[in-house]
Enzyme design. Structure first.
Site, PDB file in Angstrom:
ATOM      1  N   LYS A  76       0.898  -1.309   0.136  1.00  0.00           N
ATOM      2  CA  LYS A  76       0.198   0.016  -0.111  1.00  0.00           C
ATOM      3  C   LYS A  76       0.904   1.284   0.049  1.00  0.00           C
ATOM      4  O   LYS A  76       0.488   2.345  -0.741  1.00  0.00           O
ATOM      5  CB  LYS A  76      -0.925  -0.155   1.348  1.00  0.00           C
ATOM      6  CG  LYS A  76      -2.077  -1.111   0.852  1.00  0.00           C
ATOM      7  CD  LYS A  76      -3.121  -0.833   2.235  1.00  0.00           C
ATOM      8  CE  LYS A  76      -4.318  -1.795   2.133  1.00  0.00           C
ATOM      9  NZ  LYS A  76      -5.174  -1.532   3.184  1.00  0.00           N
ATOM     10  N   ASP A 112     -10.384   2.429   1.097  1.00  0.00           N
ATOM     11  CA  ASP A 112     -10.558   1.956   2.525  1.00  0.00           C
ATOM     12  C   ASP A 112     -11.429   2.754   3.321  1.00  0.00           C
ATOM     13  O   ASP A 112     -12.330   2.434   4.175  1.00  0.00           O
ATOM     14  CB  ASP A 112      -9.196   1.816   3.160  1.00  0.00           C
ATOM     15  CG  ASP A 112      -8.587   0.517   2.749  1.00  0.00           C
ATOM     16  OD1 ASP A 112      -9.408  -0.500   2.101  1.00  0.00           O
ATOM     17  OD2 ASP A 112      -7.220   0.105   2.620  1.00  0.00           O
TER      18      ASP A 112
END
Length: 275
Positions: A76, A112
């Site tokens: 990420k 997210d």
């Protein structure tokens, strides 16, 4: 948002989830169900075992058929570093869970936050003034933004090592939310809304936490379920939300970003329920 793909303007698309390990990922299930429902014949979605150091070589020279990637650990942060364009949210978080192929290269996105926010709303949380986050990793930072968007004014950050909470505290401070960093210790969790972001291996350390009826706990894990933390909260009447909701809702945004079409919520939910 610039350079979204337009259906039909390029060959059948390819997409994948990147990370290590990825064999357990349910992202292929959700994205493939979306493609089928949208009539995107020939589109494929795979799981690629990729480490952070592999990301630049992987992205270099990919053709226009590659529409995007879902990005999981440990890639990420690397996704932000390799992207040609970084949206404000992943820039704030220092992490991206989505890469979208555009005419100008690769754009880093973060869905997210949407996933956490929608999961909390599924649990009945429309607004919250005081909340808590257990843990201080990348998912905790995303949870911090989601809680701020739901109106949080104070967020307790519960961690074993308070020094590790610096990044979450930075994100909260940037958003004008008071961060109350507290050592993780046995006793009641006071906040009415709690998001746990710790891995399953750390759950034995959370056994001393106590819960009460009326609280809402979102545990971002979903396998195994219920987690020890979720079971303890549920046993006293707290509302418990599984991380499957986070996975589902963040994937709906990814589908839209990669295909340019609204996500087919019903078929994606049916696929998840039937797994």
């Amino acid at each position: 948002m610039a350079d979204r793909p337009v259906p039909g303007d390029r060959p059948a698309g390819r997409a994948a989830v990147l990370g290590r390990p990825v064999g357990h990922s349910l992202s292929p299930l959700l994205h493939r169900a979306a493609y089928a429902a949208l009539g995107l014949d020939g589109w494929t979605y795979d799981a690629l075992d990729v480490g952070a150091d592999d990301l630049p070589d992987l992205l270099a020279g990919l053709g226009p058929e590659w529409r995007g990637f879902s990005v999981t650990m440990p890639c990420k942060q690397a996704a932000v570093a390799v992207a040609d364009e970084v949206e404000p949210l992943p820039r704030l978080l220092g992490a991206a869970n989505t890469l979208v192929h555009t005419g100008a290269g690769w754009r880093a996105e973060n869905t997210d936050v949407h996933g956490v926010g929608m999961a909390l709303q599924v649990g009945g949380v429309e607004r919250v003034a005081h909340a808590a986050i257990v843990g201080a990793g990348g998912t905790a930072a995303a949870a911090a933004v989601a809680l701020a968007e739901l109106g949080a004014e104070t967020v307790d950050v519960l961690v074993r090592e308070p020094s590790r909470a610096a990044d979450v505290a930075r994100v909260l401070g940037t958003l004008g939310v008071e961060a109350a960093v507290r050592p993780l210790a046995a006793g009641p969790v006071e906040a009415p809304v709690v998001v746990s972001t710790v891995p399953i291996g750390a759950h034995p350390d959370l056994g001393g936490l106590s819960w009460r009826s009326g609280q809402t706990l979102l545990d971002v894990l979903y396998a195994p379920w219920p987690t020890p933390l979720a079971a303890a909260a549920q046993a006293v009447g707290a509302t418990v939300v599984s991380g499957l909701e986070v996975l589902f809702w963040q994937a709906t945004v990814q589908v839209e970003l990669m295909t340019g079409q609204p996500a087919p919520i019903g078929p994606m939910r049916a696929a998840l329920d039937a797994r």
